[in-house]
Design a protein around this motif. Structure first.
Motif, mmCIF file in Angstrom:
data_model
loop_
_atom_site.group_PDB
_atom_site.id
_atom_site.type_symbol
_atom_site.label_atom_id
_atom_site.label_comp_id
_atom_site.label_asym_id
_atom_site.label_seq_id
_atom_site.Cartn_x
_atom_site.Cartn_y
_atom_site.Cartn_z
ATOM 1 N N GLU A 89 -20.424 16.839 -6.931
ATOM 2 C CA GLU A 89 -20.407 18.131 -7.614
ATOM 3 C C GLU A 89 -21.572 18.209 -8.594
ATOM 4 N N TRP A 90 -22.040 19.426 -8.801
ATOM 5 C CA TRP A 90 -23.123 19.657 -9.746
ATOM 6 C C TRP A 90 -22.607 19.523 -11.168
ATOM 7 N N SER A 91 -23.400 18.921 -12.019
ATOM 8 C CA SER A 91 -23.039 18.791 -13.422
ATOM 9 C C SER A 91 -23.504 20.029 -14.176
ATOM 10 N N PRO A 92 -22.709 20.540 -15.094
ATOM 11 C CA PRO A 92 -23.165 21.680 -15.893
ATOM 12 C C PRO A 92 -24.191 21.272 -16.956
ATOM 13 N N GLU A 93 -24.322 19.968 -17.209
ATOM 14 C CA GLU A 93 -25.320 19.511 -18.184
ATOM 15 C C GLU A 93 -26.674 19.366 -17.495
ATOM 16 N N VAL A 94 -27.656 20.100 -17.992
ATOM 17 C CA VAL A 94 -29.009 20.063 -17.457
ATOM 18 C C VAL A 94 -29.872 19.313 -18.464
ATOM 19 N N THR A 95 -30.597 18.315 -17.972
ATOM 20 C CA THR A 95 -31.415 17.500 -18.863
ATOM 21 C C THR A 95 -32.884 17.586 -18.469
ATOM 22 N N TYR A 110 -26.062 23.003 -21.605
ATOM 23 C CA TYR A 110 -25.011 23.237 -20.621
ATOM 24 C C TYR A 110 -25.190 24.617 -20.016
ATOM 25 N N TRP A 111 -25.148 24.663 -18.695
ATOM 26 C CA TRP A 111 -25.343 25.891 -17.947
ATOM 27 C C TRP A 111 -24.077 26.217 -17.154
ATOM 28 N N LYS A 112 -23.998 27.449 -16.704
ATOM 29 C CA LYS A 112 -22.922 27.840 -15.793
ATOM 30 C C LYS A 112 -23.144 27.131 -14.457
ATOM 31 N N GLN A 113 -22.038 26.758 -13.822
ATOM 32 C CA GLN A 113 -22.096 26.049 -12.543
ATOM 33 C C GLN A 113 -22.944 26.806 -11.513
ATOM 34 N N ALA A 114 -22.808 28.111 -11.456
ATOM 35 C CA ALA A 114 -23.566 28.929 -10.484
ATOM 36 C C ALA A 114 -25.074 28.862 -10.767
ATOM 37 N N ASP A 115 -25.453 28.815 -12.032
ATOM 38 C CA ASP A 115 -26.872 28.738 -12.372
ATOM 39 C C ASP A 115 -27.468 27.364 -12.041
ATOM 40 N N VAL A 116 -26.661 26.336 -12.213
ATOM 41 C CA VAL A 116 -27.131 24.979 -11.921
ATOM 42 C C VAL A 116 -27.393 24.838 -10.419
#
Length: 119
Positions: A89-95, A110-116
Protein backbone atom coordinates in the motif's frame (compact mmCIF):
# COMPACT_ATOMS: atom_id res chain seq x y z
CA UNK A 1 16.91 -11.11 -11.06
CA UNK A 2 16.80 -9.15 -14.25
CA UNK A 3 19.50 -9.35 -16.89
CA UNK A 4 20.32 -5.66 -16.46
CA UNK A 5 20.77 -6.03 -12.71
CA UNK A 6 23.13 -8.97 -13.18
CA UNK A 7 25.20 -7.03 -15.73
CA UNK A 8 25.51 -4.03 -13.40
CA UNK A 9 26.49 -6.28 -10.48
CA UNK A 10 29.16 -7.96 -12.63
CA UNK A 11 30.42 -4.56 -13.84
CA UNK A 12 30.94 -3.38 -10.25
CA UNK A 13 32.60 -6.66 -9.31
CA UNK A 14 34.95 -6.07 -12.27
CA UNK A 15 35.64 -2.53 -11.02
CA UNK A 16 36.65 -3.99 -7.65
CA UNK A 17 39.60 -5.69 -9.41
CA UNK A 18 41.08 -2.20 -10.08
CA UNK A 19 41.11 -2.13 -13.88
CA UNK A 20 42.64 0.72 -15.89
CA UNK A 21 39.87 3.02 -17.10
CA UNK A 22 38.80 6.64 -17.29
CA UNK A 23 36.49 8.56 -15.01
CA UNK A 24 34.06 8.78 -17.92
CA UNK A 25 33.76 4.97 -17.95
CA UNK A 26 33.06 4.93 -14.21
CA UNK A 27 30.46 7.69 -14.65
CA UNK A 28 28.47 5.51 -17.06
CA UNK A 29 28.49 2.56 -14.66
CA UNK A 30 27.47 4.73 -11.71
CA UNK A 31 24.53 6.01 -13.76
CA UNK A 32 23.26 2.45 -14.20
CA UNK A 33 23.74 1.70 -10.49
CA UNK A 34 21.95 4.86 -9.37
CA UNK A 35 18.97 3.97 -11.55
CA UNK A 36 18.65 0.67 -9.66
CA UNK A 37 19.58 2.00 -6.20
CA UNK A 38 16.88 4.68 -6.33
CA UNK A 39 14.51 1.92 -5.23
CA UNK A 40 16.37 2.03 -1.89
CA UNK A 41 17.64 5.60 -1.60
CA UNK A 42 19.55 4.88 1.60
CA UNK A 43 21.94 2.73 -0.45
CA UNK A 44 23.09 5.78 -2.44
CA UNK A 45 25.25 6.91 0.49
CA UNK A 46 28.15 4.67 -0.54
CA UNK A 47 29.42 6.76 -3.47
CA UNK A 48 32.37 9.01 -2.59
CA UNK A 49 35.73 7.74 -3.87
CA UNK A 50 34.20 6.73 -7.19
CA UNK A 51 32.93 10.30 -7.65
CA UNK A 52 36.38 11.62 -6.75
CA UNK A 53 37.94 9.29 -9.34
CA UNK A 54 35.50 10.52 -12.00
CA UNK A 55 36.33 14.14 -11.21
CA UNK A 56 40.08 13.62 -11.06
CA UNK A 57 40.52 11.21 -14.00
CA UNK A 58 37.60 12.01 -16.31
CA UNK A 59 39.60 11.82 -19.55
CA UNK A 60 42.78 9.99 -18.47
CA UNK A 61 43.05 6.22 -18.11
CA UNK A 62 44.42 4.99 -14.79
CA UNK A 63 44.16 1.98 -12.51
CA UNK A 64 41.14 2.46 -10.23
CA UNK A 65 42.16 3.66 -6.79
CA UNK A 66 41.97 1.13 -3.90
CA UNK A 67 39.28 3.14 -2.03
CA UNK A 68 37.17 3.36 -5.20
CA UNK A 69 37.62 -0.37 -5.80
CA UNK A 70 36.36 -1.08 -2.27
CA UNK A 71 33.30 1.07 -2.94
CA UNK A 72 32.71 -0.79 -6.20
CA UNK A 73 32.73 -4.10 -4.30
CA UNK A 74 30.32 -2.75 -1.68
CA UNK A 75 28.02 -1.50 -4.44
CA UNK A 76 28.10 -4.90 -6.18
CA UNK A 77 26.80 -6.40 -2.94
CA UNK A 78 24.28 -3.66 -2.11
CA UNK A 79 22.72 -3.84 -5.58
CA UNK A 80 21.36 -7.25 -4.56
CA UNK A 81 19.34 -5.53 -1.80
CA UNK A 82 17.80 -2.92 -4.07
CA UNK A 83 14.26 -4.05 -4.68
CA UNK A 84 10.77 -2.88 -3.83
CA UNK A 85 7.42 -4.63 -3.51
CA UNK A 86 5.16 -2.51 -5.69
CA UNK A 87 2.10 -4.37 -4.37
CA UNK A 88 2.45 -2.73 -0.96
CA UNK A 89 0.00 0.00 0.00
CA UNK A 90 1.05 3.57 -0.63
CA UNK A 91 2.18 5.53 2.39
CA UNK A 92 0.55 8.92 2.98
CA UNK A 93 3.92 10.23 4.22
CA UNK A 94 5.90 11.75 1.35
CA UNK A 95 9.58 12.35 1.96
CA UNK A 96 12.35 14.16 0.14
CA UNK A 97 16.09 14.35 0.73
CA UNK A 98 19.19 15.73 -0.90
CA UNK A 99 22.84 16.01 0.01
CA UNK A 100 26.02 17.73 -1.09
CA UNK A 101 29.55 18.15 0.21
CA UNK A 102 28.39 21.17 2.22
CA UNK A 103 25.34 19.66 3.89
CA UNK A 104 22.04 17.89 3.50
CA UNK A 105 18.32 18.50 3.68
CA UNK A 106 15.34 16.31 4.51
CA UNK A 107 11.64 16.94 4.63
CA UNK A 108 8.32 15.14 4.85
CA UNK A 109 4.62 15.83 4.72
CA UNK A 110 1.39 13.87 4.70
CA UNK A 111 -0.71 13.73 1.56
CA UNK A 112 -4.08 12.26 0.66
CA UNK A 113 -3.84 8.65 -0.50
CA UNK A 114 -5.24 9.58 -3.95
CA UNK A 115 -2.59 12.27 -4.43
CA UNK A 116 0.23 9.94 -3.45
CA UNK A 117 -0.86 7.33 -6.00
CA UNK A 118 -1.13 9.83 -8.83
CA UNK A 119 1.78 9.50 -11.33
Amino acid sequence: RSGKLEKVILAFEWLSWRPRLTGRHVEVLIGHAIHILLLRRELLCVFRSLYDFIYDRYESRQRLWPAAAREAFWISQLLRLSFADIRKEWSPEVTISDASLSGYAVGSSYWKQADVRQP
